[in-house]
Design an enzyme around this catalytic site. Structure first.
Site, mmCIF file in Angstrom:
data_model
loop_
_atom_site.group_PDB
_atom_site.id
_atom_site.type_symbol
_atom_site.label_atom_id
_atom_site.label_comp_id
_atom_site.label_asym_id
_atom_site.label_seq_id
_atom_site.Cartn_x
_atom_site.Cartn_y
_atom_site.Cartn_z
ATOM 1 N N HIS A 32 0.883 -1.175 0.000
ATOM 2 C CA HIS A 32 0.000 0.000 0.000
ATOM 3 C C HIS A 32 0.912 1.213 0.000
ATOM 4 O O HIS A 32 1.880 1.274 0.772
ATOM 5 C CB HIS A 32 -0.895 0.034 1.238
ATOM 6 C CG HIS A 32 -1.556 1.373 1.448
ATOM 7 N ND1 HIS A 32 -2.668 1.770 0.759
ATOM 8 C CD2 HIS A 32 -1.224 2.412 2.277
ATOM 9 C CE1 HIS A 32 -3.013 2.990 1.143
ATOM 10 N NE2 HIS A 32 -2.155 3.401 2.068
ATOM 11 N N CYS A 100 -4.668 1.896 -4.493
ATOM 12 C CA CYS A 100 -3.873 3.002 -3.954
ATOM 13 C C CYS A 100 -2.601 3.241 -4.755
ATOM 14 O O CYS A 100 -2.151 4.384 -4.916
ATOM 15 C CB CYS A 100 -3.532 2.725 -2.497
ATOM 16 S SG CYS A 100 -2.686 1.139 -2.266
#
Length: 589
Positions: A32, A100
């Site tokens: 992430h 993301c």
């Protein structure tokens, strides 16, 4: 400005330990990423979110990569973030295809013209190329959904983080249940849903059960957004992702998406499944009509009433200040704080070139103490001048706002309470006191006080006004009608906005009865009749058809009274006679 890439491991080290054995490919992490710029961390989950660097629910980054320095102006960056917000929405998130890392890649390329590390961008494809990845894709999406799209823990660190709300998704901590009307409320757990339903217990609500893996759901998102805008504050449209809100799907036994449920006055009325826009539009519009049936008065031609009243009647004319001061008794002028108030009123009403905001407000607490302690001891023929000074003082919203917050409304009751009794008072004192009462509407604080059933000021003002509506002096009747108009306008505006009436039904009936009686007697002053009719019309317009006010109008023969006024030459040119007489009081009762 320095641009940094924060890299997190969603697997908390498990990918490094088990990926080779499960997939045949070594993976160091499930990545992430976010961009840190000017003390703000930007990332994609529930839309574009922001937080203080390293304070998100992902914990501390496993790596910080310096991407370079951007020379772009802040407003240009904010404009670009606003454009990205229309692409990176909560509904568009996909763990493997639109996540993301795609967001940070786009933002990095814009800021510094540099890609984020390729092994991060390529990880989803690497994983899905393995047999294990293809088999486990749905389960992994479900397992990581709450982690990847969780909300941030705290407020935005500063103004630099806030790009235009009209172009961007609200920050993470504000996403739970938006406060604005006309937008879809997205909830992620049962407590949030029950709170939203509770807020709609007096109107209606729609729940849209959806999921990120439901293409038909996404097809009707635009329709649902449009219905929310159409509903405004008349209904609450809610969206629940059952892939996140397990407690919601369990309680409501929802297994398929899209599923819709509708609630009216807190009770469930309907449930259906399927992404058919026409069915959704028809059902929601029917629900709104059931919750807010159109009032028959809306079908009438009443241009004076079918709008919000934007201004109140106030009495701003100042007499010659020197003459007013001559009438003030010496014992009052010598009182503490009085000189400062006199100077303030002088400046406020004689300085044409000085903005009111630049004139310093005196110590009103000391002035109020002086007035309250000696007013009743002053010669009765001097009360007029004292009240006129207070009338001019209250034209300044800062002063009227102070007295509106005064405990027990002592100052206003000191002046008005004796005048609300049946004992006769001098005409000049009564008219200037009524003008003072009209000037209370210079601040939004006072109308709510005057109409509150728990306020001691309410009964005093109502009694004073209703007694004055039938006075023998036409000028006093005009001012009394103006005060009644102000009260009725405040009540009308709340009703027009779909809010509860500030005035109780009992107070509305009492005030309307006095207005009706005054209308029946008024045959001299067109100005007084105008105020009386306007106030009465505002109170009657859209009042409940089965309520006491309609019964009062019928019992007192308001239609016949208005019809009779049209034959009186002195007042027959009043245009409200025709508008209200032929429409509201003939067709609307």
């Amino acid at each position: 400005m320095d641009v940094q890439l924060y890299v997190y491991d969603l697997s908390k080290g498990l990918a490094r330990m088990y990926s080779l054995a499960l997939t045949g490919t070594q993976m160091d992490a499930i990545y992430h990423t976010s961009i840190v710029l000017n003390g703000v961390e930007y990332y994609f989950g529930q839309g574009i979110q922001t937080s203080a660097p390293g304070s998100t629910h992902h914990g501390q980054p496993m790596e910080v990569v310096n991407l370079g320095i951007t020379e772009l102006p802040r407003d240009v960056i904010e404009e670009y973030l606003g454009s990205l917000a229309t692409i990176y929405t909560p509904e568009s998130y996909d763990l493997f295809l639109h996540n993301c890392n795609n967001f940070t890649q786009d933002l990095s390329m814009f800021l510094v013209g540099k890609s984020i590390p390729e092994h991060i961008i390529n990880l989803p494809r690497t994983f899905l190329e393995t047999p294990f990845g293809q088999m486990m894709k749905p389960q992994i999406e479900m397992a990581l959904k709450g982690v990847t799209q969780g909300t941030g823990p705290g407020p935005i660190p500063g103004p630099s983080a806030q790009f235009s709300a009209s172009r961007a998704t609200p920050p993470a901590q504000k996403l739970a249940i938006p406060s604005g009307v006309g937008i879809v409320r997205e909830v992620s757990n049962l407590n949030q849903l029950e709170s939203a339903l509770s807020g709609a217990s007096h109107s209606c609500a729609v729940i849209f059960f959806t999921s990120s893996t439901c293409p038909p759901c996404k097809a009707v998102y635009p329709t649902y957004d449009q219905l929310a805008a159409e509903a405004g504050d008349r209904g609450t449209l809610i969206k629940v992702d059952i892939g996140i809100a397990y407690d919601v799907s369990s309680k409501y036994s929802v297994r398929a998406t899209p599923t819709f449920m509708t609630f009216l006055k807190g009770q469930k009325v309907d449930e259906w499944s399927g992404a058919t826009p026409s069915q959704l539009i028809g059902n929601v519009r029917m629900l709104l009509e059931m919750a807010h049936p159109a009032h028959p008065h809306r079908q009438l031609r009443l241009p004076s009433l079918q709008r919000e009243i934007t201004s109140f009647v106030m009495y701003k004319k100042a007499p010659p200040i020197d003459k007013l001061l001559q009438k003030l008794p010496v014992e009052f002028k010598d009182g503490q704080g009085v000189t400062e108030v006199i100077e303030f009123v002088k400046l406020r009403h004689s300085s044409e070139n000085t903005p009111a905001a630049d004139i310093r407000v005196p110590d009103l607490h000391i002035f109020a103490q002086t007035l309250n302690s000696i007013y009743s001891t002053l010669p009765s023929d001097s009360h007029f001048a004292v009240v006129d000074l207070v009338r001019l003082l209250l034209l300044d919203p800062r002063a009227s706002g102070y007295f509106a917050e005064e405990a027990q409304h002592t100052t206003l009751l000191t002046i008005l309470a004796p005048l609300s009794q049946d004992e006769p008072s001098p005409y000049n004192l009564r008219i200037v006191a009524l003008q003072l009462a009209c000037n209370l509407f210079s601040t939004p604080l006072y109308p709510a006080q005057i109409t509150s059933s728990s306020s001691s000021l309410r009964e005093t003002c109502l009694r004073f006004a209703t007694n004055s509506l039938l006075d023998s002096h036409a000028s006093l009747r005009v001012v009394a009608a103006s005060f009644a108009y102000n009260l009725a306008s405040f009540n009308h505006n709340a009703r027009f906005d779909g809010k509860p009436d500030p005035l109780s039904e009992e107070d509305q009936v009492e005030l309307s009865a006095s207005l009706l009686e005054a209308v029946s007697r008024e045959d001299q002053s067109v100005e007084a009749l105008h105020g009386l009719l306007y106030a009465l019309g505002l109170l009657v317009y859209e009042t409940p058809m089965d309520g006491a006010l309609i019964d009062l109008c019928r019992a007192m023969g308001v239609a016949e009274t208005i019809s009779g006024k049209m034959d009186i030459q002195a007042v027959q040119k009043e245009p409200l006679l025709k508008e209200l007489g032929k429409e509201l009081f003939s067709k609307g009762l």
